[in-house]
Each structure stands twice: as structure tokens, then as C-alpha cells.
Design a protein around this motif. Structure first.
Motif, mmCIF file in Angstrom:
data_model
loop_
_atom_site.group_PDB
_atom_site.id
_atom_site.type_symbol
_atom_site.label_atom_id
_atom_site.label_comp_id
_atom_site.label_asym_id
_atom_site.label_seq_id
_atom_site.Cartn_x
_atom_site.Cartn_y
_atom_site.Cartn_z
ATOM 1 N N SER A 165 43.425 39.981 86.783
ATOM 2 C CA SER A 165 44.677 39.400 86.291
ATOM 3 C C SER A 165 45.851 39.896 87.119
ATOM 4 N N ARG A 166 46.993 39.307 86.842
ATOM 5 C CA ARG A 166 48.256 39.725 87.455
ATOM 6 C C ARG A 166 49.268 39.945 86.339
ATOM 7 N N ILE A 167 50.072 40.969 86.515
ATOM 8 C CA ILE A 167 51.184 41.245 85.607
ATOM 9 C C ILE A 167 52.460 41.102 86.419
ATOM 10 N N VAL A 168 53.354 40.246 85.960
ATOM 11 C CA VAL A 168 54.664 40.115 86.587
ATOM 12 C C VAL A 168 55.649 40.845 85.688
ATOM 13 N N TRP A 169 56.332 41.831 86.255
ATOM 14 C CA TRP A 169 57.288 42.648 85.508
ATOM 15 C C TRP A 169 58.692 42.304 85.994
ATOM 16 N N ILE A 170 59.567 42.015 85.030
ATOM 17 C CA ILE A 170 60.931 41.590 85.337
ATOM 18 C C ILE A 170 61.912 42.392 84.487
ATOM 19 N N ALA A 171 62.942 42.942 85.099
ATOM 20 C CA ALA A 171 64.054 43.552 84.374
ATOM 21 C C ALA A 171 65.128 42.479 84.270
ATOM 22 N N ALA A 172 65.568 42.187 83.047
ATOM 23 C CA ALA A 172 66.483 41.061 82.858
ATOM 24 C C ALA A 172 67.595 41.396 81.874
ATOM 25 N N ASP A 173 68.615 40.574 81.937
ATOM 26 C CA ASP A 173 69.722 40.628 80.989
ATOM 27 C C ASP A 173 69.336 39.751 79.798
ATOM 28 N N ALA A 174 69.189 40.345 78.642
ATOM 29 C CA ALA A 174 68.750 39.608 77.445
ATOM 30 C C ALA A 174 69.749 38.543 77.022
ATOM 31 N N SER A 175 70.993 38.651 77.465
ATOM 32 C CA SER A 175 72.000 37.689 77.027
ATOM 33 C C SER A 175 72.023 36.414 77.882
ATOM 34 N N ALA A 176 71.203 36.352 78.926
ATOM 35 C CA ALA A 176 71.172 35.148 79.761
ATOM 36 C C ALA A 176 70.783 33.953 78.890
ATOM 37 N N PRO A 177 71.615 32.921 78.836
ATOM 38 C CA PRO A 177 71.380 31.821 77.899
ATOM 39 C C PRO A 177 70.098 31.030 78.161
ATOM 40 N N ASP A 178 69.622 31.011 79.395
ATOM 41 C CA ASP A 178 68.442 30.207 79.711
ATOM 42 C C ASP A 178 67.183 31.044 79.907
ATOM 43 N N LEU A 179 67.209 32.297 79.511
ATOM 44 C CA LEU A 179 66.088 33.200 79.742
ATOM 45 C C LEU A 179 64.794 32.676 79.115
ATOM 46 N N ARG A 180 64.855 32.274 77.863
ATOM 47 C CA ARG A 180 63.651 31.783 77.209
ATOM 48 C C ARG A 180 63.107 30.528 77.904
ATOM 49 N N ALA A 181 63.990 29.618 78.287
ATOM 50 C CA ALA A 181 63.560 28.387 78.956
ATOM 51 C C ALA A 181 62.861 28.704 80.276
ATOM 52 N N ARG A 182 63.380 29.666 81.020
ATOM 53 C CA ARG A 182 62.743 30.043 82.290
ATOM 54 C C ARG A 182 61.351 30.616 82.056
ATOM 55 N N LEU A 183 61.238 31.504 81.065
ATOM 56 C CA LEU A 183 59.935 32.095 80.758
ATOM 57 C C LEU A 183 58.959 31.045 80.244
ATOM 58 N N ASP A 184 59.434 30.179 79.358
ATOM 59 C CA ASP A 184 58.571 29.110 78.822
ATOM 60 C C ASP A 184 58.065 28.197 79.935
ATOM 61 N N ALA A 185 58.919 27.873 80.910
ATOM 62 C CA ALA A 185 58.522 26.998 82.010
ATOM 63 C C ALA A 185 57.437 27.655 82.867
ATOM 64 N N ILE A 186 57.582 28.932 83.144
ATOM 65 C CA ILE A 186 56.573 29.654 83.928
ATOM 66 C C ILE A 186 55.242 29.657 83.197
ATOM 67 N N ARG A 187 55.275 30.009 81.921
ATOM 68 C CA ARG A 187 54.040 30.094 81.136
ATOM 69 C C ARG A 187 53.362 28.735 81.018
ATOM 70 N N ALA A 188 54.146 27.693 80.740
ATOM 71 C CA ALA A 188 53.580 26.345 80.611
ATOM 72 C C ALA A 188 53.005 25.866 81.948
ATOM 73 N N GLY A 189 53.707 26.145 83.028
ATOM 74 C CA GLY A 189 53.237 25.741 84.348
ATOM 75 C C GLY A 189 51.913 26.382 84.704
ATOM 76 N N TYR A 190 51.774 27.660 84.416
ATOM 77 C CA TYR A 190 50.526 28.353 84.743
ATOM 78 C C TYR A 190 49.376 27.844 83.871
ATOM 79 N N ARG A 191 49.648 27.664 82.585
ATOM 80 C CA ARG A 191 48.596 27.131 81.702
ATOM 81 C C ARG A 191 48.133 25.767 82.200
ATOM 82 N N HIS A 192 49.067 24.930 82.596
ATOM 83 C CA HIS A 192 48.733 23.590 83.082
ATOM 84 C C HIS A 192 47.986 23.645 84.413
#
Length: 141
Positions: free
Chosen positions: A96-123
Motif C-alpha cells: 500500500s501507499r500512505i499519503v501524508w498531508i499537513a493542511a489548514d483545516a479551515s480551507a473551504p474546499d478541503l473535503r472536496a479535494r480529499l473526496d475527489a482523490i478518494r473517488a478517483g482512486y476507487r474508480h
């Protein structure tokens, strides 16, 4: 029984609610850091048909899907993962691979970016899931 004045209760309640955040802020400040979150994305490399996601396919996915969404930086770790298949119930180990990211929790699109990555990989690689863990911490770069 001795009564505590209402004002005293309000002060105690306020301090109790802020104490952990204040301690965290003080700890961060001690190191010249600010509050942020640590994100780990967990990617299995075995396909349902028994094939594997190749190093070239992984590198391409990282380049196309992950890096553009987190251009400020991230780390990738190679790991050996273990998971339970949702359909068969069988426990399987896989590279497996683990991608580790340090991020600003207040970024308004953070969840959308993570969801897109996860959905893309699953697909792209026919995966049941992509793991996601998040925890708070201090950051400075």
C-alpha cells in the motif's frame, strides 16, 4: 452543601472549554507553529482480480490527482496494509501507499479535494475504499 455563585460557574465552564485549545495554542506558539491538521490517505495496491497497481500507475495517479490538489507538499510512504473485504469477510494483506498531508483545516474546499482523490482512486483501480485519517496538531515549515 455550599452553593457556587452563577458567575463562578460561568467562568469555570468557559475556562474548561478553552483550556485544551489554549494549551494547544501555547504549545504551537512555543515552537513558532500554528494549529493545523494531519491527513493520511491509505491506498491499497491490489486490484480485485489479483493484479497490482504498478509503480508507474501509482506515480501517474499521484501526479494527476493528488499533487494538483495539494501543491504545497505531501509525503508518500510505502507500507504493507491489511484490510477485511466487505463482501467475503476475508482479511487480506497487500502492499500500500500512505499519503501524508499537513493542511489548514479551515480551507473551504478541503473535503472536496480529499473526496475527489478518494473517488478517483476507487474508480481507476476498482477499490472498495481509500482510508482517511485526520488528527489535529501543530505545523510550521
Amino acid at each position: 452543601m455550599r452553593a457556587i455563585p452563577i458567575l463562578g460557574l460561568l467562568v469555570l465552564a468557559t475556562l474548561a472549554g478553552c483550556a485544551p485549545a489554549s494549551r494547544d495554542e501555547a504549545l504551537c506558539a512555543r515552537f513558532g507553529a500554528h494549529r493545523g491538521i494531519e491527513i493520511s490517505l491509505l491506498f491499497g495496491l491490489t486490484r480485485p482480480d489479483g493484479g497490482v497497481v504498478t509503480d508507474a500507475e501509482w506515480a501517474d495517479f499521484l501526479r494527476r490527482e493528488v499533487t494538483p490538489r495539494f501543491p504545497d507538499g505531501l509525503s508518500v510512504f510505502q507500507a504493507m496494509g491489511q484490510w477485511r473485504d466487505r463482501v467475503s469477510g476475508q482479511v487480506t494483506a497487500e502492499p500500500s501507499r500512505i499519503v501524508w498531508i499537513a493542511a489548514d483545516a479551515s480551507a473551504p474546499d478541503l473535503r472536496a479535494r480529499l473526496d475527489a482523490i478518494r473517488a478517483g482512486y476507487r474508480h481507476d483501480f476498482q477499490q472498495q475504499s481509500v482510508g482517511l485519517t485526520i488528527r489535529g496538531g501543530c505545523q510550521t515549515f
